[in-house]
Design an enzyme around this catalytic site. Sequence first.
Site, PDB file in Angstrom:
ATOM      1  CG  ASP A   1     -26.324  33.359  11.642  1.00 35.75           C
ATOM      2  OD1 ASP A   1     -26.011  32.174  11.566  1.00 35.75           O
ATOM      3  OD2 ASP A   1     -27.357  33.961  12.038  1.00 35.75           O
TER       4      ASP A   1
ATOM      5  CD  GLU B   1     -24.714  22.093  13.597  1.00 37.13           C
ATOM      6  OE1 GLU B   1     -25.198  23.262  13.536  1.00 37.13           O
ATOM      7  OE2 GLU B   1     -25.493  21.471  13.845  1.00 37.13           O
TER       8      GLU B   1
HETATM    9  N1  FMC Z   1     -31.161  31.233  13.145  1.00 39.17           N
HETATM   10  C1  FMC Z   1     -31.660  30.043  13.185  1.00 39.17           C
HETATM   11  N2  FMC Z   1     -31.080  28.825  13.379  1.00 39.17           N
HETATM   12  C2  FMC Z   1     -29.449  29.026  13.082  1.00 39.17           C
HETATM   13  C3  FMC Z   1     -28.860  30.293  12.898  1.00 39.17           C
HETATM   14  C4  FMC Z   1     -29.931  31.458  12.927  1.00 39.17           C
HETATM   15  N3  FMC Z   1     -29.566  32.614  12.556  1.00 39.17           N
HETATM   16  N4  FMC Z   1     -27.678  30.240  12.669  1.00 39.17           N
HETATM   17  N5  FMC Z   1     -27.169  28.869  12.793  1.00 39.17           N
HETATM   18  C5  FMC Z   1     -28.507  28.093  13.118  1.00 39.17           C
HETATM   19  C6  FMC Z   1     -28.380  26.641  13.255  1.00 39.17           C
HETATM   20  C7  FMC Z   1     -30.033  25.938  13.408  1.00 39.17           C
HETATM   21  O1  FMC Z   1     -30.104  25.523  14.961  1.00 39.17           O
HETATM   22  C8  FMC Z   1     -30.044  24.852  12.432  1.00 39.17           C
HETATM   23  O2  FMC Z   1     -29.600  23.529  13.106  1.00 39.17           O
HETATM   24  C9  FMC Z   1     -28.892  25.143  11.254  1.00 39.17           C
HETATM   25  O3  FMC Z   1     -28.170  26.150  12.265  1.00 39.17           O
HETATM   26  C10 FMC Z   1     -29.603  25.975  10.140  1.00 39.17           C
HETATM   27  O4  FMC Z   1     -30.310  25.600   9.461  1.00 39.17           O
END
Ligand code: FMC
Length: 271
Positions: A229, A42
Amino acid sequence: MAPPQEEKSKTTEEESVTIPITSAADNRRISTIAIIIAMQAEANPLVDRFQLKEDLDCVFAKGVPWVRYHGTYRDLNINIICPGKDAVLGVDSVGTVPASLVTYASIQALQPDLIINAGTAGGFQAKGANVGDIFLASHIAFHDRRIPIPVFDLYGVGFRQAISTPNLLKTLNVKIGKLSTGDSLDITPQDEASIIANDATIKDMEGAAVAYVADLLKVPAIFVKAVTDIVDGDKPTTEEFIENLAAVTAALGGAVTEVVDFISGKHLSEL
Ligand code: FMC
């Protein structure tokens, strides 16, 4: 973290939290910013974009994996701080514990005028989130700190507000929503209930920890999150996260650049 011109916030959850009015001293021209980013992937587009250099003579304690990139961009002294790779496992140190530590250490070492927590997040389509969307978080809370004892329950939720940035919102093509933070990428039914109670549109693993420390040390903070996502969609989170990570981190880089361009030359009250 105090929102300008607001003495108290509105919802039931917030009623117990009195938010101090921003003092005149807070309205300085922004000169030093610390961008807290959990994952190296990132951070990379921004390190390139701002032509930052890694600090080899590190301002942090000896031996920690935390990485600082720094340089001057326009009139800003920019720092990007990552919690770095886990010393044993070699993966990015995601989650609230490393995020709070690097935020604390960065504030102590750099005295930033503004913290930006940038990263990816899951989004809820029921609340209007799509993959690739960029969000500014208006409010931040935890969803996995359940303490069912009066008042401790509110402490667990750890509700905070980002500074208000009406002009930034008007200028940039971003959405606004509430962010909920927990230490898991997946979601349990209990997490889901808390996220709904938090009225969150996006979900990450660091935001509320950064908000807690920024509030503790009275440094204004904003939260820029890009959706990798859809939590309430059909695809498994891990697959969707990995599939979209590269494209979404590129979009995140573009959005943070726009935020930094906007901030340049401004006072906090102009955001
Ligand atoms: N749930 C929680 N964290 C994330 C996410 C999700 N559906 N999508 N992307 C993230 C972020 C988190 O803040 C972490 O830094 C990393 O991406 C996933 O390990």
